[in-house]
Motif scaffolding. Sequence first.
Motif, short mmCIF file in Angstrom:
data_model
loop_
_atom_site.label_atom_id
_atom_site.label_comp_id
_atom_site.label_asym_id
_atom_site.label_seq_id
_atom_site.Cartn_x
_atom_site.Cartn_y
_atom_site.Cartn_z
N CYS A 22 -18.95 4.22 0.03
CA CYS A 22 -19.57 5.03 -1.05
C CYS A 22 -18.81 4.30 -2.07
CB CYS A 22 -18.96 6.57 -1.08
SG CYS A 22 -17.06 7.32 -0.75
N SER A 23 -18.90 5.55 -3.27
CA SER A 23 -18.24 4.74 -4.33
C SER A 23 -17.40 4.78 -4.69
CB SER A 23 -19.13 5.53 -5.44
OG SER A 23 -18.75 6.85 -5.56
N TYR A 24 -16.10 5.44 -3.45
CA TYR A 24 -15.21 5.83 -3.82
C TYR A 24 -14.37 4.25 -3.92
CZ TYR A 24 -9.74 6.73 -3.60
OH TYR A 24 -8.80 6.96 -3.59
N ALA A 25 -13.45 4.22 -5.60
CA ALA A 25 -12.74 2.72 -5.97
C ALA A 25 -11.46 3.31 -6.24
CB ALA A 25 -13.55 2.20 -6.32
N ALA A 26 -10.18 2.64 -5.76
CA ALA A 26 -9.01 2.93 -6.64
C ALA A 26 -8.16 2.05 -6.43
CB ALA A 26 -8.57 4.45 -6.46
N ASN A 27 -7.21 2.22 -8.12
CA ASN A 27 -5.84 1.17 -7.65
C ASN A 27 -5.23 1.64 -6.68
OD1 ASN A 27 -3.28 -0.19 -8.58
ND2 ASN A 27 -4.23 0.14 -10.92
N VAL A 66 -12.20 2.01 -11.52
CA VAL A 66 -11.52 2.83 -10.42
C VAL A 66 -10.45 3.54 -10.36
CG1 VAL A 66 -11.70 0.63 -9.36
CG2 VAL A 66 -9.80 1.12 -10.81
N GLU A 67 -10.45 5.00 -9.67
CA GLU A 67 -9.57 5.67 -10.03
C GLU A 67 -7.90 4.84 -10.30
OE1 GLU A 67 -9.68 9.61 -7.60
OE2 GLU A 67 -11.81 9.18 -7.35
N ALA A 68 -6.96 5.51 -11.50
CA ALA A 68 -5.92 4.84 -11.51
C ALA A 68 -4.58 6.04 -11.45
CB ALA A 68 -5.87 3.96 -12.07
#
Length: 569
Positions: free
Chosen positions: A227-232, A195-197
């Motif tokens: 989609c593949s977007y994932a983030a803290n 995940v983006e952080a």
Amino acid sequence: MLMSQLYAPTLREVPAEAELISHQLMLRSGMIRKSTAGVYTYLPLGLRVLHRVMDIVREEMNRADGQEIMLPIIQPAELWHETGRWEDYGAEMFKLRDRHERLFCLGPTHEEIITALIRSEVRSYRQLPLRLYQIQNKYRDEIRPRFGVMRGREFIMKDLYSFDKDEEQLQESYTAMYEAYERIFARCGLDTRPVEADSGTIGGDMTHEFMVLAESGEAQVVYCDSCSYAANVEKAEVRLPEVEGEDAAETMQAMARVDTPGVTTIEQLESFLGSKADRFVKTMLYMADEKPVAALVRGDHTLNEVKLQKHLGCTTLALADSTTIEKVTGAPVGFAGPVGLSLPIVADCAVPVVRNAVVGGNERDLHLTGVNFERDYNVDTVGDLRQAEAGDGCPRCSGTLVEAYGIEVGQVFKLGTKYSEPLNAAYLDESGRERLLLMGCYGIGVSRTVAAIIEQNHDEDGICWPVSVAPYQAVVIPINPKDETQRDAAEAIYRSLSAESVSVVLDDRNERPGVKFKDADLIGFPLRIVIGPKTLANGQVEIGIRKTKEKYTVPVDDAAQEAAKAIQR
RNA sequence: CGGGGCGUAGCGCAGUUUGGCUAGCGCGCCUGCCUUGGGAGCAGGAGGUCGGAGGUUCAAAUCCUCUCGCCCCGACCA
């Protein structure tokens, strides 16, 4: 290994101190024992698992051109003063003094020490790229250690540092590590999600955290359902909502004063006024670099302090105390509003479009309704300030965000020149010009990974180790060790398995079958071979798979071979 | 650091309110018998500075003071 000799003190009951399932199982299966808060001893089973994980980490680091080194745990204070982190890390560091009163710390991380090493050794672009790593104990005096080895004060971490000549080379290092991490966690039997952080105190401009999705995770993440977007959530962006038609079309009402005695929270206001929180605007008072500022978010949204701090560009940010709030708004906590407020105001993007909003009245027991942006109040800046949540639009596509909790098992950072600059680590490029090294750092919480594996691989009976990290791959259980036929068969199978390099335990204890089964399930041997009268009468033994509970019988003579085959799968 | 809780046998706990005989229970541990496909049974046994220090009292696990440690919630954090 003979079970009668193995130092694995299993516990029938759950120790009172353990809340998390992985913590309970590590204690119960005899993997670890606590020494003091956040500090653990690894017993043979625990250490074997650690070694299995470390082996995987080493293989993948070496494959990605990492070279293993070992940096010291004890580090001199001077180095930390050079980067300013002696202060920034603060109480989190274990600090100590030697007999000459010189100050040291137990390394919470190793950027300083490795950069200091490199700056005196690396002189030329020809020596780059360079990727050095270690697997080493780290020390952080956590405010509240908890969850066993999941958040300890002493823990094991793999940290690799990359040194590159330019942005392109740094990107290659970053990608190599990112891909190595995906392989490592997959090999550990973990389902992880990068995940983006936010980069926090380590610093740097790009970073991903590798999260093990689990109920017990301490980090909140959002990811897109298409989609593949994932983030803290600390970092997650929010897709700006299209101006909602019905809201914008609504005619502006006149602003009105409403007496709201004792109504200081959004929940109270909802029931008091009988309207939804998305029609409210919350006004939060902060001290940004010691100066008060008001931040507005919609009533049903949560302010994200990381975003606010970035938006304001301040170095310190904290909620204002009640005295300050009364001084700047003229009202006690709970009645702040943007109308007539004379201090800097920033608003989340969702705020200006709220028609006929309900806001605090800056007077005790007073709120205002029918409040509209520009007509009734203004703000200095507008930005993305709120925490993303489930149901929000994905910032990358038309999908919708889903919420989950994660255990952070790894993180990759592009540090750039954050450490090479203050520590003056430079090299000469092709044209003989001196340039700062570009750095990256890449951590894996090894001990935490073990706990995370258990969180994702257990059932009501105990641990279900993936073969790749199991302390022993198989256990051989003779039902009645006093029966010579059973005992001989068990020993023969045990020896053949050992000869085939299967790590195996022979449960030679004079215990009743139930005890051995319970211990085997608890410890979590992936494979179990049972030699009992029922099957032995037909020249068969039983092979059982821990994870699936699948069982089948095979001829005694083929047992070792069949078991080895099952382990391959 | 703020709030709450807990320290009694290896583990889980009772006893503390209302001071009183030799400090108990379950599990585990040791010995023997018995039993052997899911934590059996019988008999015997070992194991305690009641977290520590000081105090009150004829008498303290129990009351008072101080102190150490652990757990949970919050703030903080990889």
